[in-house]
Design a protein around this motif. Sequence first.
Motif, PDB file in Angstrom:
ATOM      1  N   ALA A  20      39.735   9.028  -1.729  1.00 34.73           N
ATOM      2  CA  ALA A  20      39.424   8.598  -0.363  1.00 34.73           C
ATOM      3  C   ALA A  20      38.198   9.365   0.133  1.00 34.73           C
ATOM      4  O   ALA A  20      37.978  10.526  -0.224  1.00 34.73           O
ATOM      5  CB  ALA A  20      40.607   8.853   0.555  1.00 34.73           C
ATOM      6  N   TYR A  21      37.407   8.709   0.954  1.00 28.36           N
ATOM      7  CA  TYR A  21      36.197   9.289   1.518  1.00 28.36           C
ATOM      8  C   TYR A  21      36.148   8.953   3.001  1.00 28.36           C
ATOM      9  O   TYR A  21      36.543   7.856   3.410  1.00 28.36           O
ATOM     10  CB  TYR A  21      34.964   8.695   0.805  1.00 28.36           C
ATOM     11  CG  TYR A  21      33.655   9.113   1.414  1.00 28.36           C
ATOM     12  CD1 TYR A  21      33.063  10.315   1.068  1.00 28.36           C
ATOM     13  CD2 TYR A  21      33.014   8.302   2.345  1.00 28.36           C
ATOM     14  CE1 TYR A  21      31.857  10.704   1.629  1.00 28.36           C
ATOM     15  CE2 TYR A  21      31.806   8.676   2.908  1.00 28.36           C
ATOM     16  CZ  TYR A  21      31.234   9.881   2.547  1.00 28.36           C
ATOM     17  OH  TYR A  21      30.051  10.258   3.108  1.00 28.36           O
ATOM     18  N   LEU A  22      35.682   9.903   3.804  1.00 26.78           N
ATOM     19  CA  LEU A  22      35.487   9.629   5.230  1.00 26.78           C
ATOM     20  C   LEU A  22      34.302  10.427   5.735  1.00 26.78           C
ATOM     21  O   LEU A  22      33.853  11.369   5.083  1.00 26.78           O
ATOM     22  CB  LEU A  22      36.746   9.939   6.043  1.00 26.78           C
ATOM     23  CG  LEU A  22      37.260  11.383   6.107  1.00 26.78           C
ATOM     24  CD1 LEU A  22      36.509  12.213   7.140  1.00 26.78           C
ATOM     25  CD2 LEU A  22      38.736  11.379   6.439  1.00 26.78           C
ATOM     26  N   GLU A  23      33.824  10.036   6.887  1.00 27.65           N
ATOM     27  CA  GLU A  23      32.756  10.753   7.579  1.00 27.65           C
ATOM     28  C   GLU A  23      33.206  10.970   9.016  1.00 27.65           C
ATOM     29  O   GLU A  23      33.666  10.037   9.672  1.00 27.65           O
ATOM     30  CB  GLU A  23      31.454   9.957   7.552  1.00 27.65           C
ATOM     31  CG  GLU A  23      30.911   9.755   6.156  1.00 27.65           C
ATOM     32  CD  GLU A  23      29.725   8.814   6.109  1.00 27.65           C
ATOM     33  OE1 GLU A  23      29.515   8.048   7.073  1.00 27.65           O
ATOM     34  OE2 GLU A  23      29.015   8.842   5.098  1.00 27.65           O
ATOM     35  N   SER A  24      33.081  12.195   9.484  1.00 31.24           N
ATOM     36  CA  SER A  24      33.460  12.518  10.854  1.00 31.24           C
ATOM     37  C   SER A  24      32.261  13.073  11.603  1.00 31.24           C
ATOM     38  O   SER A  24      31.482  13.850  11.060  1.00 31.24           O
ATOM     39  CB  SER A  24      34.585  13.565  10.853  1.00 31.24           C
ATOM     40  OG  SER A  24      34.915  13.939  12.170  1.00 31.24           O
ATOM     41  N   THR A  25      32.113  12.657  12.846  1.00 30.80           N
ATOM     42  CA  THR A  25      31.065  13.221  13.698  1.00 30.80           C
ATOM     43  C   THR A  25      31.634  14.274  14.643  1.00 30.80           C
ATOM     44  O   THR A  25      30.891  14.904  15.379  1.00 30.80           O
ATOM     45  CB  THR A  25      30.379  12.125  14.535  1.00 30.80           C
ATOM     46  OG1 THR A  25      31.364  11.454  15.310  1.00 30.80           O
ATOM     47  CG2 THR A  25      29.626  11.156  13.648  1.00 30.80           C
ATOM     48  N   ASN A  26      32.940  14.472  14.593  1.00 27.14           N
ATOM     49  CA  ASN A  26      33.592  15.426  15.484  1.00 27.14           C
ATOM     50  C   ASN A  26      34.166  16.586  14.668  1.00 27.14           C
ATOM     51  O   ASN A  26      35.182  16.425  13.991  1.00 27.14           O
ATOM     52  CB  ASN A  26      34.698  14.726  16.276  1.00 27.14           C
ATOM     53  CG  ASN A  26      35.295  15.611  17.330  1.00 27.14           C
ATOM     54  OD1 ASN A  26      35.142  16.819  17.316  1.00 27.14           O
ATOM     55  ND2 ASN A  26      35.996  15.000  18.266  1.00 27.14           N
ATOM     56  N   PRO A  27      33.563  17.765  14.734  1.00 28.80           N
ATOM     57  CA  PRO A  27      34.041  18.888  13.931  1.00 28.80           C
ATOM     58  C   PRO A  27      35.476  19.321  14.263  1.00 28.80           C
ATOM     59  O   PRO A  27      36.153  19.895  13.420  1.00 28.80           O
ATOM     60  CB  PRO A  27      33.044  20.001  14.207  1.00 28.80           C
ATOM     61  CG  PRO A  27      32.298  19.602  15.415  1.00 28.80           C
ATOM     62  CD  PRO A  27      32.389  18.110  15.521  1.00 28.80           C
ATOM     63  N   THR A  28      35.958  19.023  15.449  1.00 28.12           N
ATOM     64  CA  THR A  28      37.339  19.404  15.780  1.00 28.12           C
ATOM     65  C   THR A  28      38.360  18.576  15.005  1.00 28.12           C
ATOM     66  O   THR A  28      39.513  18.983  14.889  1.00 28.12           O
ATOM     67  CB  THR A  28      37.612  19.276  17.301  1.00 28.12           C
ATOM     68  OG1 THR A  28      37.400  17.931  17.710  1.00 28.12           O
ATOM     69  CG2 THR A  28      36.709  20.193  18.090  1.00 28.12           C
ATOM     70  N   ASN A  29      37.948  17.439  14.448  1.00 25.26           N
ATOM     71  CA  ASN A  29      38.866  16.611  13.659  1.00 25.26           C
ATOM     72  C   ASN A  29      38.989  17.074  12.208  1.00 25.26           C
ATOM     73  O   ASN A  29      39.875  16.620  11.487  1.00 25.26           O
ATOM     74  CB  ASN A  29      38.413  15.147  13.668  1.00 25.26           C
ATOM     75  CG  ASN A  29      38.565  14.507  15.016  1.00 25.26           C
ATOM     76  OD1 ASN A  29      39.341  14.962  15.847  1.00 25.26           O
ATOM     77  ND2 ASN A  29      37.830  13.445  15.251  1.00 25.26           N
ATOM     78  N   LEU A  30      38.115  17.965  11.764  1.00 23.62           N
ATOM     79  CA  LEU A  30      38.109  18.380  10.369  1.00 23.62           C
ATOM     80  C   LEU A  30      39.434  19.006   9.950  1.00 23.62           C
ATOM     81  O   LEU A  30      39.914  18.781   8.836  1.00 23.62           O
ATOM     82  CB  LEU A  30      36.949  19.333  10.096  1.00 23.62           C
ATOM     83  CG  LEU A  30      35.546  18.780  10.362  1.00 23.62           C
ATOM     84  CD1 LEU A  30      34.492  19.829  10.028  1.00 23.62           C
ATOM     85  CD2 LEU A  30      35.307  17.480   9.617  1.00 23.62           C
ATOM     86  N   SER A  31      40.047  19.781  10.829  1.00 21.68           N
ATOM     87  CA  SER A  31      41.322  20.420  10.475  1.00 21.68           C
ATOM     88  C   SER A  31      42.410  19.364  10.238  1.00 21.68           C
ATOM     89  O   SER A  31      43.261  19.544   9.356  1.00 21.68           O
ATOM     90  CB  SER A  31      41.756  21.416  11.548  1.00 21.68           C
ATOM     91  OG  SER A  31      41.962  20.764  12.785  1.00 21.68           O
ATOM     92  N   LEU A  32      42.390  18.277  10.981  1.00 16.27           N
ATOM     93  CA  LEU A  32      43.358  17.193  10.763  1.00 16.27           C
ATOM     94  C   LEU A  32      43.175  16.610   9.371  1.00 16.27           C
ATOM     95  O   LEU A  32      44.133  16.471   8.617  1.00 16.27           O
ATOM     96  CB  LEU A  32      43.171  16.094  11.814  1.00 16.27           C
ATOM     97  CG  LEU A  32      43.911  14.781  11.527  1.00 16.27           C
ATOM     98  CD1 LEU A  32      45.412  14.967  11.712  1.00 16.27           C
ATOM     99  CD2 LEU A  32      43.385  13.658  12.374  1.00 16.27           C
ATOM    100  N   TYR A  33      41.949  16.299   9.022  1.00 13.10           N
ATOM    101  CA  TYR A  33      41.691  15.690   7.720  1.00 13.10           C
ATOM    102  C   TYR A  33      42.001  16.657   6.576  1.00 13.10           C
ATOM    103  O   TYR A  33      42.483  16.242   5.526  1.00 13.10           O
ATOM    104  CB  TYR A  33      40.249  15.199   7.641  1.00 13.10           C
ATOM    105  CG  TYR A  33      39.920  14.149   8.666  1.00 13.10           C
ATOM    106  CD1 TYR A  33      40.758  13.051   8.853  1.00 13.10           C
ATOM    107  CD2 TYR A  33      38.803  14.245   9.471  1.00 13.10           C
ATOM    108  CE1 TYR A  33      40.468  12.083   9.792  1.00 13.10           C
ATOM    109  CE2 TYR A  33      38.502  13.276  10.417  1.00 13.10           C
ATOM    110  CZ  TYR A  33      39.345  12.198  10.578  1.00 13.10           C
ATOM    111  OH  TYR A  33      39.058  11.248  11.510  1.00 13.10           O
ATOM    112  N   LYS A  34      41.743  17.937   6.788  1.00 15.36           N
ATOM    113  CA  LYS A  34      42.063  18.935   5.759  1.00 15.36           C
ATOM    114  C   LYS A  34      43.563  18.995   5.490  1.00 15.36           C
ATOM    115  O   LYS A  34      43.987  19.219   4.356  1.00 15.36           O
ATOM    116  CB  LYS A  34      41.533  20.308   6.169  1.00 15.36           C
ATOM    117  CG  LYS A  34      40.030  20.404   6.055  1.00 15.36           C
ATOM    118  CD  LYS A  34      39.535  21.769   6.494  1.00 15.36           C
ATOM    119  CE  LYS A  34      38.028  21.850   6.417  1.00 15.36           C
ATOM    120  NZ  LYS A  34      37.526  23.162   6.856  1.00 15.36           N
TER     121      LYS A  34
END
Length: 60
Positions: A20-34
């Motif tokens: 799976a691949y995604l792109e986020s523009t919101n750094p606060t969402n990175l912990s969710l994806y991790k």
Amino acid sequence: MGSALVECCLKRCDEDGRPAYLESTNPTNLSLYKRYGFQEMGLIKADQAPPLFPMFRAAQ
């Protein structure tokens, strides 16, 4: 709502043995994806656009 969507999509990827691949523009969402196994691949900056964080999750 976001977690339910991520879980649904990752379930399908796992069933098919796909990464799976995604792109986020919101750094606060990175912990969710991790928490779902995504890893940061770097940072993309382009002129006036917001920073873009590409993330990858290996096939499960």
